[in-house]
Design a protein around this motif. Sequence first.
Motif, short mmCIF file in Angstrom:
data_model
loop_
_atom_site.label_atom_id
_atom_site.label_comp_id
_atom_site.label_asym_id
_atom_site.label_seq_id
_atom_site.Cartn_x
_atom_site.Cartn_y
_atom_site.Cartn_z
N GLY A 148 36.92 16.21 60.83
CA GLY A 148 36.12 15.64 59.76
C GLY A 148 34.68 15.41 60.12
N ALA A 149 34.24 15.83 61.32
CA ALA A 149 32.86 15.62 61.75
C ALA A 149 31.92 16.53 60.96
N PHE A 174 22.82 25.91 64.72
CA PHE A 174 23.10 26.50 63.42
C PHE A 174 23.90 25.57 62.52
N MET A 175 24.70 24.67 63.13
CA MET A 175 25.51 23.76 62.32
C MET A 175 24.63 22.78 61.53
N THR A 225 32.13 20.20 57.12
CA THR A 225 32.77 19.58 58.26
C THR A 225 33.38 20.64 59.18
N VAL A 226 33.71 20.21 60.39
CA VAL A 226 34.23 21.12 61.41
C VAL A 226 35.47 21.87 60.93
N GLY A 227 36.38 21.17 60.24
CA GLY A 227 37.59 21.84 59.77
C GLY A 227 37.28 23.02 58.88
N GLY A 228 36.32 22.85 57.97
CA GLY A 228 35.93 23.94 57.09
C GLY A 228 35.22 25.06 57.84
N VAL A 260 42.95 21.38 60.30
CA VAL A 260 42.26 21.34 61.59
C VAL A 260 41.87 19.90 61.89
N VAL A 261 42.43 19.33 62.95
CA VAL A 261 42.13 17.93 63.29
C VAL A 261 41.11 17.81 64.40
N SER A 262 40.89 18.88 65.17
CA SER A 262 39.84 18.85 66.19
C SER A 262 39.51 20.27 66.62
N ALA A 263 38.35 20.42 67.26
CA ALA A 263 37.93 21.72 67.76
C ALA A 263 37.00 21.51 68.94
N ARG A 264 36.98 22.50 69.81
CA ARG A 264 36.06 22.47 70.95
C ARG A 264 35.12 23.67 70.89
#
Length: 322
Positions: free
Chosen positions: A124-125, A144-145, A151-154, A206-210
């Motif tokens: 959700g960041a 670029f973000m 949000t990160v999930g999207g 998606v709850v997290s990503a690295r």
Amino acid sequence: MDQPDDVWNWDNGMAPDCAVEGGIEAPIDTAGLRGKLTPQAPLAKLVWFKTGGKADWLFEPEDRADLEEFLGRLDGDLPVMALGLGSNMIVRDGGVPGVVIKLGKPFADVSIDAENCIVECGGGAHGILVASAARDAGVAGLEFMRGIPGTVGGFVRMNGGAYGTEVADVLVDCTLIMPNGECHTLPASDLQYSYRHSALPEGAVVVSARFKGEPGDPEVIGAKMDEIAEARENSQPLRTKTGGSTFKNPPGEKAWQLVDAAGCRGLKMGGAQVSEKHTNFLLNVDNATSADIEGLGEEVKRRVYENSGIELEWEIQRVGRP
């Protein structure tokens, strides 16, 4: 503040009887869940177009464990859709079947391993938060973000990108929860990224990503972010009811140029209009319905094909019942 009658809010593991106003029953046993479940939840206020119908159910989990428990009990019996900022989405007027998952603050953390230039984010960041945290830690490559509202999930699902970089270039892995509650961590290679597309399973949240960056000077990184922000301000219809880039860029072409060449700049349908500032943006200018916006997009596609022989593909997600 008291919760409305049609909202359930669990606290300290205590849950009310599984019934709500109008005789609607919960799709699962809710005992012990801590999040908030809303039946017939209006979604228009949660998406940038400010249009669309209701979700059959909207679940806002308290944390990852709460989401896993909720989806585990659901066990795939209903469709599941994750909702971020709603910045690149048309929610159709008939609403969304099944359960919409809205990730809030518990899923918005960003942590930095500066030594290895790894940025770990909750699903959700917001993109601007990720880019800013990386800048402050001297991690380059995620600027670029700053230019992608969402949000990160999207980003992970759609291989979000802007200004020459996309998620496929920087993603290490992502952790997701399936509609049956199972949790998996997938390397970027498993997502089979292509332009604005991934092989992420349907209904996965998606709850997290690295992400992997590279060492950089915070001042240089910040200057690049400022350039991106200025470019967006100058070229895009910000602070309007829009949904971001409407169509994918065909190989070797720019969607906005094709739309412009087809005479669609400023074209209207109902309360929807093609932006005059950037023709790959559709706008809600006068109490448009989602049908107005989607219908306008289809008319633009038709005119572009008639003019150029190129069939545009939607980039905006269109979800729900017509």
